[in-house]
Design a protein around this motif. Structure first.
Motif, mmCIF file in Angstrom:
data_model
loop_
_atom_site.group_PDB
_atom_site.id
_atom_site.type_symbol
_atom_site.label_atom_id
_atom_site.label_comp_id
_atom_site.label_asym_id
_atom_site.label_seq_id
_atom_site.Cartn_x
_atom_site.Cartn_y
_atom_site.Cartn_z
ATOM 1 N N LEU A 106 0.831 -1.211 0.000
ATOM 2 C CA LEU A 106 0.000 0.000 0.000
ATOM 3 C C LEU A 106 0.863 1.257 0.000
ATOM 4 O O LEU A 106 0.578 2.230 -0.716
ATOM 5 C CB LEU A 106 -0.917 0.005 1.221
ATOM 6 N N ARG A 107 1.945 1.248 0.777
ATOM 7 C CA ARG A 107 2.788 2.442 0.869
ATOM 8 C C ARG A 107 3.629 2.653 -0.388
ATOM 9 O O ARG A 107 3.882 3.797 -0.776
ATOM 10 C CB ARG A 107 3.658 2.365 2.124
ATOM 11 N N LEU A 108 4.034 1.589 -1.025
ATOM 12 C CA LEU A 108 4.720 1.748 -2.312
ATOM 13 C C LEU A 108 3.791 2.429 -3.314
ATOM 14 O O LEU A 108 4.205 3.341 -4.046
ATOM 15 C CB LEU A 108 5.160 0.387 -2.840
ATOM 16 N N ALA A 109 2.541 1.988 -3.352
ATOM 17 C CA ALA A 109 1.576 2.582 -4.280
ATOM 18 C C ALA A 109 1.316 4.051 -3.944
ATOM 19 O O ALA A 109 1.243 4.899 -4.846
ATOM 20 C CB ALA A 109 0.267 1.792 -4.245
ATOM 21 N N GLU A 110 1.222 4.364 -2.647
ATOM 22 C CA GLU A 110 0.989 5.753 -2.240
ATOM 23 C C GLU A 110 2.130 6.665 -2.681
ATOM 24 O O GLU A 110 1.900 7.841 -3.008
ATOM 25 C CB GLU A 110 0.846 5.822 -0.713
ATOM 26 N N ARG A 111 3.345 6.127 -2.706
ATOM 27 C CA ARG A 111 4.524 6.914 -3.089
ATOM 28 C C ARG A 111 4.747 6.923 -4.598
ATOM 29 O O ARG A 111 5.695 7.552 -5.080
ATOM 30 C CB ARG A 111 5.761 6.330 -2.397
ATOM 31 N N GLY A 112 3.905 6.238 -5.346
ATOM 32 C CA GLY A 112 4.087 6.162 -6.785
ATOM 33 C C GLY A 112 5.247 5.279 -7.204
ATOM 34 O O GLY A 112 5.756 5.391 -8.324
ATOM 35 N N LEU A 113 5.655 4.368 -6.321
ATOM 36 C CA LEU A 113 6.747 3.442 -6.608
ATOM 37 C C LEU A 113 6.186 2.144 -7.187
ATOM 38 O O LEU A 113 4.997 1.849 -7.052
ATOM 39 C CB LEU A 113 7.527 3.149 -5.324
ATOM 40 N N PRO A 114 7.042 1.344 -7.842
ATOM 41 C CA PRO A 114 6.559 0.057 -8.368
ATOM 42 C C PRO A 114 5.999 -0.820 -7.248
ATOM 43 O O PRO A 114 6.478 -0.777 -6.111
ATOM 44 C CB PRO A 114 7.820 -0.572 -8.977
ATOM 45 N N THR A 115 4.999 -1.604 -7.580
ATOM 46 C CA THR A 115 4.427 -2.562 -6.635
ATOM 47 C C THR A 115 4.730 -3.976 -7.138
ATOM 48 O O THR A 115 5.089 -4.170 -8.300
ATOM 49 C CB THR A 115 2.911 -2.353 -6.483
ATOM 50 N N PRO A 116 4.614 -4.980 -6.272
ATOM 51 C CA PRO A 116 5.029 -6.334 -6.663
ATOM 52 C C PRO A 116 4.216 -6.896 -7.825
ATOM 53 O O PRO A 116 3.044 -6.570 -8.004
ATOM 54 C CB PRO A 116 4.796 -7.158 -5.399
ATOM 55 N N ASP A 117 4.851 -7.777 -8.591
ATOM 56 C CA ASP A 117 4.129 -8.541 -9.600
ATOM 57 C C ASP A 117 3.195 -9.549 -8.944
ATOM 58 O O ASP A 117 2.175 -9.925 -9.519
ATOM 59 C CB ASP A 117 5.119 -9.285 -10.512
ATOM 60 N N ARG A 118 3.565 -10.009 -7.741
ATOM 61 C CA ARG A 118 2.728 -10.910 -6.953
ATOM 62 C C ARG A 118 2.971 -10.621 -5.475
ATOM 63 O O ARG A 118 4.079 -10.292 -5.063
ATOM 64 C CB ARG A 118 3.075 -12.403 -7.188
ATOM 65 N N LEU A 119 1.913 -10.787 -4.687
ATOM 66 C CA LEU A 119 2.030 -10.822 -3.238
ATOM 67 C C LEU A 119 1.638 -12.231 -2.802
ATOM 68 O O LEU A 119 0.472 -12.612 -2.896
ATOM 69 C CB LEU A 119 1.117 -9.783 -2.587
ATOM 70 N N PHE A 120 2.635 -13.026 -2.391
ATOM 71 C CA PHE A 120 2.391 -14.379 -1.888
ATOM 72 C C PHE A 120 2.213 -14.296 -0.374
ATOM 73 O O PHE A 120 3.120 -13.831 0.333
ATOM 74 C CB PHE A 120 3.567 -15.306 -2.198
ATOM 75 N N VAL A 121 1.061 -14.740 0.131
ATOM 76 C CA VAL A 121 0.834 -14.758 1.575
ATOM 77 C C VAL A 121 0.617 -16.211 1.987
ATOM 78 O O VAL A 121 -0.167 -16.937 1.386
ATOM 79 C CB VAL A 121 -0.339 -13.857 1.987
ATOM 80 N N SER A 122 1.325 -16.616 3.029
ATOM 81 C CA SER A 122 1.385 -18.022 3.415
ATOM 82 C C SER A 122 0.885 -18.200 4.842
ATOM 83 O O SER A 122 1.444 -17.634 5.788
ATOM 84 C CB SER A 122 2.848 -18.492 3.293
ATOM 85 N N GLY A 123 -0.198 -18.994 4.993
ATOM 86 C CA GLY A 123 -0.657 -19.376 6.331
ATOM 87 C C GLY A 123 -1.102 -18.218 7.204
ATOM 88 O O GLY A 123 -0.955 -18.297 8.429
ATOM 89 N N GLN A 124 -1.657 -17.155 6.605
ATOM 90 C CA GLN A 124 -2.077 -15.994 7.390
ATOM 91 C C GLN A 124 -3.441 -15.495 6.929
ATOM 92 O O GLN A 124 -3.616 -15.162 5.758
ATOM 93 C CB GLN A 124 -1.065 -14.854 7.249
ATOM 94 N N PRO A 125 -4.425 -15.429 7.834
ATOM 95 C CA PRO A 125 -5.702 -14.827 7.471
ATOM 96 C C PRO A 125 -5.544 -13.373 7.042
ATOM 97 O O PRO A 125 -4.534 -12.726 7.335
ATOM 98 C CB PRO A 125 -6.521 -14.945 8.772
ATOM 99 N N ALA A 126 -6.553 -12.866 6.340
ATOM 100 C CA ALA A 126 -6.517 -11.508 5.805
ATOM 101 C C ALA A 126 -6.397 -10.472 6.921
ATOM 102 O O ALA A 126 -6.735 -10.736 8.082
ATOM 103 C CB ALA A 126 -7.779 -11.260 4.990
ATOM 104 N N PRO A 127 -5.909 -9.267 6.583
ATOM 105 C CA PRO A 127 -5.702 -8.247 7.617
ATOM 106 C C PRO A 127 -6.901 -7.975 8.502
ATOM 107 O O PRO A 127 -6.744 -7.827 9.725
ATOM 108 C CB PRO A 127 -5.309 -7.020 6.786
ATOM 109 N N HIS A 128 -8.100 -7.933 7.954
ATOM 110 C CA HIS A 128 -9.262 -7.632 8.803
ATOM 111 C C HIS A 128 -9.656 -8.806 9.689
ATOM 112 O O HIS A 128 -10.491 -8.653 10.588
ATOM 113 C CB HIS A 128 -10.460 -7.173 7.957
ATOM 114 N N ASP A 129 -9.057 -9.978 9.445
ATOM 115 C CA ASP A 129 -9.299 -11.157 10.286
ATOM 116 C C ASP A 129 -8.129 -11.460 11.219
ATOM 117 O O ASP A 129 -8.160 -12.449 11.966
ATOM 118 C CB ASP A 129 -9.537 -12.392 9.405
#
Length: 245
Positions: A106-129
């Motif tokens: 989110l902060r990379l996007a806010e700064r206008g910087l490149p963001t990942p081609d993929r975000l791999f998340v392993s064994g972790q519920p979503a932030p709101h959970d």
């Protein structure tokens, strides 16, 4: 500067990233751990360089002040990351490490910087959970037992000093996890790949479904193994992490 190096050494990375690979995978460790969680991983997975991220307040950064909150951790990471985003890259994050990894996107996007081609998340519920994590209800005594059990699971007999140091790091990370609150999803602008470990006793595939609200493209993949088996870079995981560039 040595040949093949693109930047001066940064405390955020256990080794200076190289210019020899066409893509990079930045790896975020879980609560209580550091970049050594990826020490059994090869330096590269095919053409993808493995770049473990070292959070302050542990291992070779033990003397550095703890990051305090996931939001501050993400904000502080943007500057050291920025020079390394000159080629395709992805984030891999295990367990609670997925939360600062997500916040960093989110902060990379806010700064206008490149963001990942993929975000791999392993064994972790979503932030709101994230507040449902069973460890957030544990006492210090129970957390100490978790540290001892984890060390034994890695084939090491835990010494008291090792346990106390591990507990200190875990308690500080645990406080950051307990303070983290994101009640409404904020979508990232990159595909999210959610990994579920089939033998994970604490995180089910159903627990991970909340990630569907975090990107236009969300893919779920089941992987053989338990919660900490990612540390051994099993072949099934390696293949998943080499097919995105």
């Amino acid at each position: 500067m040595t040949s093949g190096s693109t930047t001066a050494a940064s405390p955020w990375f256990v080794r200076p990233p190289s210019a020899e690979h066409p893509a990079r995978l930045f790896c975020f460790p879980f609560s209580g751990s550091g970049a050594s969680a990826f020490s059994a991983w090869p330096a590269a997975l095919g053409d993808v360089e493995v770049c473990p991220v070292q959070f302050p307040g542990r291992e070779n950064r033990l003397a550095h002040p703890h990051y305090g909150t996931y939001e501050k951790l993400a904000a502080d990471l943007v500057e050291p990351l920025a020079p390394l985003l000159d080629r395709p890259f992805a984030f891999f994050a295990h367990c609670a490490g997925a939360l600062p990894a997500y916040e960093t996107v989110l902060r990379l996007a806010e700064r206008g910087l490149p963001t990942p081609d993929r975000l791999f998340v392993s064994g972790q519920p979503a932030p709101h959970d994230a507040s449902r994590d069973r460890m957030l209800t544990m006492t210090e005594t129970e957390l100490r037992a978790e540290v001892e059990a984890f060390v034994r699971s890695r084939g090491i007999e835990p010494r008291p000093d090792m346990v106390e140091l591990g507990l200190m790091v875990l308690l500080r990370d645990h406080a950051a996890a307990g303070a983290y609150r994101r009640t409404e999803p904020a979508a990232v602008d990159c595909p999210v790949v959610v990994l579920h470990w089939r033998d994970d006793p604490d995180v089910t595939l159903a627990d991970l479904q909340g990630w569907r609200r975090y990107a236009d493209s969300v893919e779920f993949r089941e992987v053989d193994g338990g919660h900490y088996d990612f540390m051994d870079a099993p072949d099934e995981l390696r293949k998943l992490l080499t097919h995105w560039p």
